[in-house]
Design an enzyme around this catalytic site. Structure first.
Site, PDB file in Angstrom:
ATOM      1  N   ASP A  11       0.861  -1.187   0.000  1.00  0.00           N
ATOM      2  CA  ASP A  11       0.000   0.000   0.000  1.00  0.00           C
ATOM      3  C   ASP A  11       0.894   1.232   0.000  1.00  0.00           C
ATOM      4  OD1 ASP A  11      -2.442   1.504   0.176  1.00  0.00           O
ATOM      5  OD2 ASP A  11      -1.921   1.938   2.242  1.00  0.00           O
ATOM      6  N   SER A  12       0.287   2.371  -0.318  1.00  0.00           N
ATOM      7  CA  SER A  12       1.043   3.620  -0.282  1.00  0.00           C
ATOM      8  C   SER A  12       1.377   4.023   1.152  1.00  0.00           C
ATOM      9  CB  SER A  12       0.223   4.724  -0.944  1.00  0.00           C
ATOM     10  OG  SER A  12      -1.027   4.846  -0.293  1.00  0.00           O
ATOM     11  N   CYS A  58      -3.799  -0.928  -2.254  1.00  0.00           N
ATOM     12  CA  CYS A  58      -4.026   0.486  -2.566  1.00  0.00           C
ATOM     13  C   CYS A  58      -4.858   0.620  -3.858  1.00  0.00           C
ATOM     14  CB  CYS A  58      -2.664   1.134  -2.759  1.00  0.00           C
ATOM     15  SG  CYS A  58      -2.706   2.841  -3.286  1.00  0.00           S
ATOM     16  N   GLU A 118      -5.481  10.816   8.068  1.00  0.00           N
ATOM     17  CA  GLU A 118      -4.088  10.817   8.536  1.00  0.00           C
ATOM     18  C   GLU A 118      -3.936  11.648   9.813  1.00  0.00           C
ATOM     19  OE1 GLU A 118      -1.167   9.500   7.068  1.00  0.00           O
ATOM     20  OE2 GLU A 118      -2.272   8.452   5.493  1.00  0.00           O
ATOM     21  N   HIS A 153      -8.321   4.391   2.904  1.00  0.00           N
ATOM     22  CA  HIS A 153      -8.570   5.173   4.126  1.00  0.00           C
ATOM     23  C   HIS A 153     -10.053   5.331   4.459  1.00  0.00           C
ATOM     24  CE1 HIS A 153      -4.404   6.151   3.595  1.00  0.00           C
ATOM     25  NE2 HIS A 153      -4.387   7.017   4.591  1.00  0.00           N
ATOM     26  N   CYS A 160     -11.057   3.657  -1.672  1.00  0.00           N
ATOM     27  CA  CYS A 160      -9.779   4.135  -1.139  1.00  0.00           C
ATOM     28  C   CYS A 160      -9.555   3.444   0.203  1.00  0.00           C
ATOM     29  CB  CYS A 160      -9.838   5.648  -0.942  1.00  0.00           C
ATOM     30  SG  CYS A 160      -8.402   6.319  -0.078  1.00  0.00           S
TER      31      CYS A 160
END
Ligand code: DGL
Length: 268
Positions: A9-10, A72, A151, A186, A184
């Site tokens: 993943d990123s 991702c 984040e 997140h 996504c």
């Protein structure tokens, strides 16, 4: 087969997929690599996402993985076909499983998709949905404010609700979708907020669960499942700070991570 599953993943967001893999496949060992140093991938040009993803894949291939999960969405959108051609092991992305789950759910054939700018401009979700069912109407929308907010650890409460409500306004005002794909890594962490903004009549789909199901099916089909007995020990790598990675994993998902190692990729 006693070889690990590789997950890339990123950054830390792919842990939402990893935790679902751990739940559905408790005997399998995971090697997770998050390119936290260069996260986010969402706003980056396609060529850059491809280069960084290939570097992560090279790193994990040296760890003798038996299957690769691109957790991702942005990396899946830009590299899935390329990696399937290049590698001899099975490669699973998160887009096709999410699309399949949405098609199983929708009643009115109107599906919303939200993701990063990269994922939405790639049109990977509409392509995946239309490859399964050509009559589906897709309403896609980039939500660039979500990843920075997650984040920062803002997942619920007034600020989260306001940002989610403002961002989803275009989808809400049309009032026609009955299914929304969280395209996504997140966004599952904002699921409760997204659900309350969209209302109970919209089913919210996170692809992690369906992706893990696909991994399980492919491992079974190709006789790659681990069938022995051992204490499963997952390994985590990050290109950024190990402390921050371990802290976020614990805080977000309650995944206990003993050690996080640093990965040095070609251009990090
Ligand atoms: N992992 C990315 C995705 O699922 C989100 C974070 C980023 O932009 O790198 O698209």
């Amino acid at each position: 087969m006693d070889q690990p599953i590789g997950v890339i993943d990123s950054g830390v967001g792919g842990l939402t997929v990893a935790s679902e893999l751990m739940r559905q496949l408790p005997k399998e060992q995971l090697i997770y690599l998050g390119d936290t140093l260069r996260c986010p991938y969402g706003p980056r040009p396609k060529e850059e996402v491809i280069q960084y993803t290939l570097e992560m894949v090279d790193f994990l291939m040296k760890k003798n993985i038996k299957l690769l999960v691109i957790a991702c969405n942005t990396a899946t959108a830009f590299t899935l076909d390329l990696l399937r051609e290049k590698l001899t092991i099975p490669v699973i992305g998160v887009i096709q499983p999410g699309a399949r789950a949405a098609i199983k759910t929708t009643q009115n054939m109107k599906i919303g998709v939200i993701g990063t700018e990269g994922t939405i401009t790639s049109k990977a979700y509409p392509d995946a949905l239309h490859s399964i069912h050509s009559d589906i109407n897709v309403y896609d929308l980039a939500c660039p404010r979500f990843v920075p907010m997650v984040e920062k650890g803002v997942l619920t409460g007034e600020e989260a609700y306001r940002v989610v409500e403002e961002s989803l306004q275009p989808l809400k005002s049309e009032k026609i979708i009955d299914t929304l794909i969280l395209g996504c890594t997140h966004y599952p962490l904002l699921k409760d907020t997204i659900q309350s903004v969209m209302g109970e009549e919209v089913t919210v789909i996170s692809s992690g669960e369906e992706t893990a199901r696909e991994v399980s099916a492919i491992l079974g089909y190709q006789a790659l499942l681990y069938e022995g007995e051992r204490a499963t020990k997952h390994v985590f790598y990050t290109t950024g700070s190990s402390e921050v990675f371990a802290h976020i994993a614990k805080q977000w998902l309650d995944i206990p991570i003993a050690t996080v190692e640093t990965a040095y990729l070609i251009s990090t």
